[in-house]
Design a protein around this motif. Structure first.
Motif: not given
Length: 582
Positions: A264-269
Motif C-alpha cells: 500500500y505504501a509503495w503504491n501511494h508514493l
C-alpha cells in the motif's frame, strides 16, 4: 538474550557480504535528548576514528532487549565511516516517560529529528527502521528536516487496519501476543490459551490483572470505516506515503505480516519519489529470516538479517555510490524473489497476463483411484470440468480449532510453524471433518504466478455467522504439499465489507471472494494446485464463535455445519512469464 546472541552471530556472518571495515571507533557518546514535554530519551551515537563530521545513520526502537543489536549495528556502520546511532522510545530502558504504543512516536520522532538537524557532526542523515522502528519513521516522514536525505524501512506498512484484521478476523499471533509481551507479561504463561477467553475484550483484566486501553481500542473497532482508523495516528499513517519527498528503500518479506501495508505504501508514493526508490521482497518472515520449506534456497544474494546488509548497501549507494568490488548496487523499483525458481527479478522482467480462471474439483483421487487428465493453462479459462453437484460440508467447533501450520501473518509462532511449511497429506486432510479440499488437475507445464490470487467460493452455514479460511498450496507428485497463500473472512465482513453486516440468514448461499496477498511462485510441472477450506487457523486468526456481533464481545459459542458448493470453486491466477528485459 539467547535470541540476541543468535541474531548477532547471524549478523556477523552476513556482514562479510558488505564492504570491509576501515575505521576504528573514536568514541561512543550517550545523550539524553529532550522532547517537547521535557522528557528525555536515551540516545547513543558512535563516531568513527578521525571523523568529526559526516553522514549520520540513525534508528529508533521500543525493544530494550535488542540493545546489543543496536550497539552492533552502530559499531559496524562506524567502522565503515558512518557516524551512527539509535534511540530508545519513550518509557523504554533509560528513556524517560511512559510508553504507550505509537501514541508519542510522531511528536518524539520530530523532536529527535530537530535535535539531530541541529548537531554540527551530522552533515547529512539517513534513517533506518525495522518493524516498530519503521513505524516510528513513517510517522515523521511528512516533516523531515533538510539534512535527512533518505529512509530505509524494513517490514513496516502503513495500513494498520488491514494489518490487524482480515475479513473481520483478528490476527492473534501478531497483535495479541505482541500486546501481552510488550505490556510486560509472560507469553509462555498466557499465550495462546488466552485467545480463547470469552468475551475476549475482558481477557486483559481477567487473565493479566490489568486493562490495556490501547489493545482494547484495537478490539473495539472491527469496522474499517470507523473514525478510529480514519483519524488520529492511524488515519495519518495511511496517508503519509503520499507526502514523502525523499527516496525510500522498502524491505519486505513474502511471509511477513506487514507485506500488504508495505505494498500500500509503495503504491501511494508520488511518481517522482518512487522513480528514485526501491522495494525488495524476499523469501522472508519477520526479521528478514528465511521462511520457505518447499524449495531449497541457494541464492543468498540479498540475505539480510534485520535488513542490515540491504540498509547498508542502500546508504552506500545513495550517499557515496558503490565502487567496483564494493558489492552489487541496489536496484531501483520493485524486485522480488521467485519461489520455486530461486532467482530475483525486477518488475519489468516479468509480464503478467490477464488473470486465468482455474476450476477446482472436489474429487478424492487417492481413495477412489481415479486418473486425471493433465492440466493445460491455455485451455483452463474456456473449459469447466464436471464436478459432483452436491455441496460438501465441514464442521466448525470453536472449542476444537485447527492448529495453524504455515502462514503469512504469523509472528510469535515457532519458526517451524510460520512461513511456508509442509501441510497435511491430502489423504489425511480429507478425513478431517473440519476441512474440505479441492484440486486442480495435474499441471502439464510449469506455471508461474506473480501478483494477487483470487479464490472464489459459494458457501452456506447453519449458523447466523461464521468464518471461512482458505489455504492455497502446491501439492507435489509425491503427495507432499506446502502452503502458498491463505485468507480468512467472516460472513459479516465478506467481500471487503468496511462495516459489519448482520444480514446473513442460516442456510443462505453467499458468494465469497478472497484476494490473497501478492506472491511470486513457480509451480512445478506435475504438481497440483490444492485448496483447503475450513473455518479456523489458530492462532493466526481468532476462532469464530458462529454467533453474530463484534467478536471481542461474544461470550457464547456454538458448533456450525458449513457447506461449499462444489460446482463453483475456482481461482483467478495472475499468470506471469519472463520478458528477458533487464
Amino acid at each position: 538474550m539467547d535470541r540476541c546472541r543468535e541474531l548477532l552471530n547471524e549478523l556477523n556472518k552476513e556482514a562479510s557480504g558488505i564492504r570491509p571495515k576501515k575505521y576504528g571507533i573514536e568514541k561512543k557518546e550517550t545523550f539524553m535528548v529532550p522532547m517537547e514535554d521535557g522528557k528525555k530519551l536515551y540516545t547513543r551515537i558512535f563516531f568513527p576514528k578521525g571523523v568529526k563530521k559526516g553522514i549520520l545513520t540513525f534508528q529508533r526502537s521500543c525493544y530494550e532487549f535488542q540493545i546489543p543489536i543496536f550497539e552492533w549495528m552502530a559499531a559496524e556502520m562506524a567502522q565503515r565511516g558512518y557516524i551512527s546511532g539509535y534511540q530508545l522510545c519513550r518509557g523504554i530502558g533509560a528513556s524517560e516517560g511512559e510508553w504507550e504504543p505509537f501514541t508519542n512516536e510522531r511528536s518524539d520522532g520530530l523532536a529527535t529529528l530537530k535535535w539531530l538537524q541541529e548537531q554540527d557532526f551530522a552533515e547529512q542523515i539517513g534513517l533506518y527502521g525495522l518493524s516498530y522502528g519503521g513505524y516510528a519513521w513513517w510517522l515523521t516522514a511528512d516533516r523531515l528536516p533538510s539534512k535527512v536525505k533518505t529512509i530505509v524501512i524494513a517490514q513496516a506498512g502503513i495500513d494498520r487496519y488491514h494489518s490487524i484484521y482480515e475479513g473481520g478476523c483478528f490476527r492473534h499471533d501478531v497483535y495479541t501476543a505482541w500486546a501481552i509481551e510488550n505490556a510486560g507479561f509472560s507469553l509462555k504463561e498466557h499465550y495462546p490459551a488466552c485467545c480463547q477467553y470469552r468475551p475476549f475484550l475482558e481477557m486483559d483484566e481477567a487473565l493479566l490483572g490489568k486493562k490495556l486501553p490501547w489493545f482494547r481500542e484495537w478490539l473495539s473497532h472491527p469496522d474499517e470505516e470507523d473514525t478510529y482508523w480514519k483519524e488520529g495516528v492511524w488515519g495519518f499513517l495511511k496517508e503519509v506515503a503520499e507526502k514523502i519527498t525523499v527516496p525510500v528503500c522498502l524491505l519486505g518479506g513474502w511471509y511477513d505480516h506487514h507485506l500488504e501495508g508495505m505494498f500500500y505504501a509503495w503504491n501511494h508514493l508520488k511518481d517522482d519519489v518512487k522513480a528514485e526508490s526501491s522495494f525488495l521482497i524476499g523469501p522472508w518472515i519477520h526479521g528478514l529470516h528465511n521462511g520457505i520449506d518447499a524449495y531449497d534456497i541457494k541464492n543468498h544474494e540479498h540475505d539480510s538479517c534485520f535488513g542490515f546488509n540491504e540498509a547498508f548497501r542502500h546508504m552506500d549507494s545513495f550517499f557515496y555510490g558503490l565502487k567496483p568490488g564494493d558489492g552489487k548496487k541496489p536496484v531501483k523499483g520493485l524486485q522480488g524473489y521467485i519461489i520455486g525458481e530461486d532467482r530475483w527479478i525486477k518488475e519489468k522482467e516479468i509480464r503478467v497476463r490477464d488473470k486465468v480462471k482455474i476450476q477446482l474439483k472436489y474429487l478424492d483421487y487417492r481413495t477412489n483411484g481415479k486418473e486425471t487428465p493433465d492440466f493445460d493453462v491455455e485451455k483452463c479459462a474456456a473449459e469447466k470440468e464436471e464436478t459432483i453437484t452436491d455441496g460438501c460440508s465441514f464442521i466448525h467447533d470453536p472449542n476444537r480449532p485447527i492448529d495453524a501450520m504455515g502462514g503469512e501473518s504469523m509472528l510469535y509462532a515457532p519458526l517451524s510453524v510460520k512461513g511456508v511449511r509442509k501441510q497435511l497429506l491430502g489423504t489425511i486432510a480429507e478425513k478431517d471433518e473440519r476441512i474440505v479440499s479441492f484440486y486442480s488437475d495435474v499441471l502439464k507445464q510449469k506455471l508461474m504466478v506473480a501478483g494477487s490470487i483470487r479464490v472464489v467460493l459459494d458457501v452456506s452455514s447453519d449458523a447466523p455467522d461464521t468464518a471461512i479460511v482458505v489455504k492455497l498450496m502446491e501439492e507435489f507428485e509425491d503427495g507432499t504439499a506446502y502452503n502458498i497463500r491463505g485468507g480468512a473472512s467472516t460472513f459479516s465482513y465478506r467481500n471487503g465489507a468496511k462495516k459489519r453486516m448482520d444480514d446473513y440468514a442460516p442456510g443462505e448461499v453467499v458468494f465469497l471472494k478472497f484476494d490473497l496477498w501478492p506472491i511470486m511462485w513457480s509451480f512445478k510441472k506435475g504438481s497440483r494446485i490444492r485448496l483447503d477450506v475450513s473455518s479456523s487457523h489458530f492462532p493466526e486468526y481468532h476462532v469464530h464463535t458462529n454467533t453474530k456481533g463484534p467478536f471481542a464481545m461474544q461470550d457464547k459459542a456454538r458448533i456450525a455445519i458449513n457447506r461449499i458448493d462444489k460446482e463453483n470453486v475456482y481461482l483467478l491466477l495472475p499468470v506471469g512469464e519472463l520478458t528477458g528485459e533487464d
